[in-house]
Motif scaffolding. Structure first.
Motif, PDB file in Angstrom:
ATOM      1  N   UNK A  14      77.998  91.507  22.842  1.00 20.39           N
ATOM      2  CA  UNK A  14      79.198  90.659  22.865  1.00 20.39           C
ATOM      3  C   UNK A  14      79.956  90.789  24.180  1.00 20.39           C
ATOM      4  N   UNK A  15      80.082  92.023  24.672  1.00 18.98           N
ATOM      5  CA  UNK A  15      80.890  92.243  25.854  1.00 18.98           C
ATOM      6  C   UNK A  15      80.688  93.616  26.438  1.00 18.98           C
ATOM      7  N   UNK A  16      81.296  93.800  27.603  1.00 19.62           N
ATOM      8  CA  UNK A  16      81.264  95.094  28.283  1.00 19.62           C
ATOM      9  C   UNK A  16      82.595  95.270  28.995  1.00 19.62           C
ATOM     10  N   UNK A  17      83.181  96.456  28.864  1.00 20.01           N
ATOM     11  CA  UNK A  17      84.467  96.775  29.496  1.00 20.01           C
ATOM     12  C   UNK A  17      85.551  95.743  29.153  1.00 20.01           C
ATOM     13  N   UNK A  18      85.555  95.297  27.906  1.00 17.18           N
ATOM     14  CA  UNK A  18      86.517  94.333  27.374  1.00 17.18           C
ATOM     15  C   UNK A  18      86.462  92.980  28.085  1.00 17.18           C
ATOM     16  N   UNK A  19      85.275  92.614  28.552  1.00 16.01           N
ATOM     17  CA  UNK A  19      85.051  91.306  29.173  1.00 16.01           C
ATOM     18  C   UNK A  19      83.848  90.632  28.528  1.00 16.01           C
ATOM     19  N   UNK A  20      83.856  89.296  28.538  1.00 17.60           N
ATOM     20  CA  UNK A  20      82.687  88.550  28.087  1.00 17.60           C
ATOM     21  C   UNK A  20      81.566  88.721  29.108  1.00 17.60           C
ATOM     22  N   UNK A  21      80.339  88.487  28.667  1.00 14.97           N
ATOM     23  CA  UNK A  21      79.170  88.693  29.521  1.00 14.97           C
ATOM     24  C   UNK A  21      78.682  87.411  30.183  1.00 14.97           C
ATOM     25  N   UNK A  22      79.305  86.291  29.862  1.00 19.06           N
ATOM     26  CA  UNK A  22      78.872  84.999  30.383  1.00 19.06           C
ATOM     27  C   UNK A  22      80.035  84.026  30.354  1.00 19.06           C
ATOM     28  N   UNK A  23      79.855  82.906  31.037  1.00 19.53           N
ATOM     29  CA  UNK A  23      80.839  81.819  31.023  1.00 19.53           C
ATOM     30  C   UNK A  23      80.093  80.568  30.556  1.00 19.53           C
ATOM     31  N   UNK A  24      80.369  80.143  29.322  1.00 21.03           N
ATOM     32  CA  UNK A  24      79.696  78.981  28.729  1.00 21.03           C
ATOM     33  C   UNK A  24      80.769  77.973  28.303  1.00 21.03           C
ATOM     34  N   UNK A  25      81.098  77.001  29.165  1.00 25.18           N
ATOM     35  CA  UNK A  25      82.165  76.055  28.836  1.00 25.18           C
ATOM     36  C   UNK A  25      81.970  75.341  27.500  1.00 25.18           C
ATOM     37  N   UNK A  26      80.731  74.983  27.154  1.00 21.40           N
ATOM     38  CA  UNK A  26      80.510  74.293  25.878  1.00 21.40           C
ATOM     39  C   UNK A  26      80.802  75.198  24.686  1.00 21.40           C
ATOM     40  N   UNK A  27      80.562  76.501  24.840  1.00 21.61           N
ATOM     41  CA  UNK A  27      80.899  77.450  23.776  1.00 21.61           C
ATOM     42  C   UNK A  27      82.420  77.545  23.636  1.00 21.61           C
ATOM     43  N   UNK A  28      83.144  77.601  24.762  1.00 18.44           N
ATOM     44  CA  UNK A  28      84.610  77.626  24.702  1.00 18.44           C
ATOM     45  C   UNK A  28      85.151  76.375  24.015  1.00 18.44           C
ATOM     46  N   UNK A  29      84.575  75.219  24.329  1.00 17.44           N
ATOM     47  CA  UNK A  29      85.021  73.958  23.704  1.00 17.44           C
ATOM     48  C   UNK A  29      84.802  74.001  22.198  1.00 17.44           C
ATOM     49  N   UNK A  30      83.638  74.488  21.786  1.00 23.92           N
ATOM     50  CA  UNK A  30      83.339  74.580  20.351  1.00 23.92           C
ATOM     51  C   UNK A  30      84.296  75.553  19.661  1.00 23.92           C
ATOM     52  N   UNK A  31      84.530  76.699  20.285  1.00 20.22           N
ATOM     53  CA  UNK A  31      85.457  77.688  19.731  1.00 20.22           C
ATOM     54  C   UNK A  31      86.840  77.073  19.542  1.00 20.22           C
ATOM     55  N   UNK A  32      87.323  76.369  20.566  1.00 17.42           N
ATOM     56  CA  UNK A  32      88.644  75.732  20.492  1.00 17.42           C
ATOM     57  C   UNK A  32      88.675  74.696  19.377  1.00 17.42           C
ATOM     58  N   UNK A  33      87.640  73.863  19.298  1.00 22.47           N
ATOM     59  CA  UNK A  33      87.585  72.802  18.287  1.00 22.47           C
ATOM     60  C   UNK A  33      87.608  73.391  16.872  1.00 22.47           C
ATOM     61  N   UNK A  34      86.845  74.453  16.660  1.00 24.21           N
ATOM     62  CA  UNK A  34      86.709  75.036  15.326  1.00 24.21           C
ATOM     63  C   UNK A  34      87.959  75.810  14.909  1.00 24.21           C
TER      64      UNK A  34
END
Length: 162
Positions: A14-34
């Motif tokens: 999921x993450x390392x050092x309290x940061x995400x491991x990737x930047x996926x704009x479509x995942x962010x959009x889905x998260x926001x929508x849901x």
């Protein structure tokens, strides 16, 4: 209904050092929508990983710290049970958004999992729990190939408890 929502690698990272491991704009959009318009439950470290509270959602933060200071509109509790209890009974769906320990605690009580499976296996210090396919049924799957905005292939997956 209690829904876990996460983006996890093939090794469940999921993450390392309290940061995400990737930047996926479509995942962010889905998260926001849901999650928009709903209560989102998270651990303190997950909350602290945000630059500011996410708009149009009620944040419920689980921490053992006494007198933990949060912005107006955020709720603070000291257990997963209390986090669920402060969410209005009439709310159709509440979301558990991390981190690893909170996902592990909530896996046994969740009704649904909205997972973005990221096709990589990076080094991490926080992991999503294993999904036991004897307890969960995959009901939706949508594959996305990497492109100029997304460094990895990924799939949106929805699981419901059997």
């Amino acid at each position: 209904m209690i829904t876990l929502i996460a983006a996890a690698a093939e090794n469940n990272a999921l993450g390392k050092d309290n940061n995400l491991l990737w930047h996926l704009p479509d995942d962010f959009k889905r998260f926001k929508q849901i999650t928009t318009g709903h209560h989102i439950i998270m651990g303190r470290k997950t909350f602290e990983s945000f630059p500011k509270p996410l708009p149009n959602r009620t944040h419920v933060i689980i921490t053992r710290q006494e007198n933990y200071d949060v912005p107006e509109g955020c709720l603070v509790v000291n257990s997963l049970e209390k986090a669920i209890a402060v969410c209005p009974k009439e709310e159709e769906e509440i979301f558990i958004i991390g981190g690893g320990e909170i996902y592990t605690q909530s896996m046994k009580i969740a009704d649904k999992i909205e997972l973005t499976r990221v096709f990589t296996a990076p080094e991490a210090d926080t992991f999503f729990p294993e999904i036991n396919l004897e307890e969960w049924k995959l009901t939706f799957e949508e594959f996305h190939t990497k492109d100029e905005k997304h460094a990895f292939d990924f799939s949106f997956l929805t699981y419901v408890r059997l």
